[in-house]
Write a protein that holds these residues in place. Structure first.
Motif, PDB file in Angstrom:
ATOM      1  N   ASP A 243      13.757   5.422  -3.117  1.00 51.54           N
ATOM      2  CA  ASP A 243      12.812   5.573  -4.234  1.00 51.54           C
ATOM      3  C   ASP A 243      12.536   7.043  -4.577  1.00 51.54           C
ATOM      4  OD1 ASP A 243      11.143   6.177  -2.129  1.00 51.54           O
ATOM      5  OD2 ASP A 243       9.949   4.350  -2.289  1.00 51.54           O
TER       6      ASP A 243
ATOM      7  N   ASP B 208      11.394   9.598   1.538  1.00 48.91           N
ATOM      8  CA  ASP B 208      11.000   8.496   0.672  1.00 48.91           C
ATOM      9  C   ASP B 208      10.191   9.082  -0.492  1.00 48.91           C
ATOM     10  OD1 ASP B 208      10.766   5.367   0.776  1.00 48.91           O
ATOM     11  OD2 ASP B 208       8.805   6.095   0.130  1.00 48.91           O
ATOM     12  N   GLY B 209      10.147   8.367  -1.603  1.00 55.49           N
ATOM     13  CA  GLY B 209       9.392   8.851  -2.758  1.00 55.49           C
ATOM     14  C   GLY B 209       7.887   8.831  -2.549  1.00 55.49           C
ATOM     15  N   HIS B 210       7.419   7.956  -1.669  1.00 53.72           N
ATOM     16  CA  HIS B 210       5.974   7.905  -1.378  1.00 53.72           C
ATOM     17  C   HIS B 210       5.592   8.990  -0.376  1.00 53.72           C
ATOM     18  CE1 HIS B 210       6.626   3.661  -2.682  1.00 53.72           C
ATOM     19  NE2 HIS B 210       5.408   3.793  -3.151  1.00 53.72           N
TER      20      HIS B 210
ATOM     21  N   TYR C 280      13.180   0.735  -5.451  1.00 53.87           N
ATOM     22  CA  TYR C 280      12.621  -0.284  -6.339  1.00 53.87           C
ATOM     23  C   TYR C 280      13.372  -0.292  -7.661  1.00 53.87           C
ATOM     24  CZ  TYR C 280       9.138   0.445  -2.787  1.00 53.87           C
ATOM     25  OH  TYR C 280       8.524   0.603  -1.577  1.00 53.87           O
TER      26      TYR C 280
ATOM     27  N   GLY D  67      11.988   2.799   1.207  1.00 50.83           N
ATOM     28  CA  GLY D  67      11.928   2.141  -0.099  1.00 50.83           C
ATOM     29  C   GLY D  67      13.130   2.202  -1.010  1.00 50.83           C
TER      30      GLY D  67
ATOM     31  N   LEU E 197       9.858   4.114  -9.052  1.00 51.68           N
ATOM     32  CA  LEU E 197       8.714   4.863  -8.526  1.00 51.68           C
ATOM     33  C   LEU E 197       8.794   6.353  -8.826  1.00 51.68           C
ATOM     34  CD1 LEU E 197       6.190   4.923  -6.556  1.00 51.68           C
ATOM     35  CD2 LEU E 197       7.845   5.798  -4.924  1.00 51.68           C
TER      36      LEU E 197
HETATM   37 ZN    ZN Z   1       8.541   4.474  -0.887  1.00 53.84          ZN
END
Ligand code: ZN
Length: 177
Positions: A84, A17-19, A132, A130, A91
């Motif tokens: 994401d 995930d990007g986070h 977005y 995610g 993001l």
């Molecule tokens: Zn994320």
């Protein structure tokens, strides 16, 4: 933690995930046995770089995870392929469509090869993370669909033909400001 307490098993998260996957790190203060439930060696794979370096870092991490699974220190894998991390997501901007899909192929082939090598099923959990794209939700859905099709084709013997459709992001005047 429940899987560890009930079955004594240790897992690893491949978090693309990007986070940053801080839910694991943030739990350390109040979950003292977290390193027994989630491998301290390779249990929280997060990649912060971009493009080819991203692919190379994933491969390097999978090699470490391979050893941990073969030596029976990691018993199951959770794959979180957030959309994401895609370069056109609002993001993050880490990987192109081809690179994002390549990551799916690498992970599922990794599990398939390990199953052949160890002659046992590796429990694999897919977690929907995610993505977005207020300008085009279908791009997010198409990446997630591609991931699932890749899983079915590589691990379940399906022969599904699916074309990934991700459109370049339209940046509104409001977002530019
Ligand atoms: Zn994320």
């Amino acid at each position: 933690m429940k899987v560890y307490y009930e079955f004594g098993l240790c897992g690893a998260y491949i978090d693309l995930d990007g986070h940053y996957g801080n839910s694991i790190d943030n739990s350390r203060d109040f979950v003292p046995e977290i390193d027994k439930a989630i491998s301290p060696i390779c249990g929280n794979i997060n990649i912060m770089v971009s493009h080819q370096a991203y692919i190379e870092e994933l491969k390097a991490n999978l090699e470490i995870l391979r050893k941990e699974i073969i030596e029976d220190r990691v018993h199951y894998v959770v794959f979180c392929h957030g959309a994401d991390s895609h370069e056109w997501d609002e993001l993050a901007s880490q990987v192109s469509t081809e690179e994002w899909v390549e990551c799916s192929r690498l992970v599922y082939t990794f599990i398939l090869d390990l199953q052949k090598e160890t002659n046992k099923q590796i429990p694999l959990i897919l977690s929907l993370f995610g993505g977005y794209r207020r300008d085009d939700y279908n791009s997010v859905l198409s990446l997630h669909a591609t991931d699932l099709v890749t899983c079915l084709n590589i691990l379940c013997g399906s022969k599904i033909n699916y074309t990934t459709e991700v459109t370049p992001r339209i940046i509104s005047c409001e977002q530019k400001l």
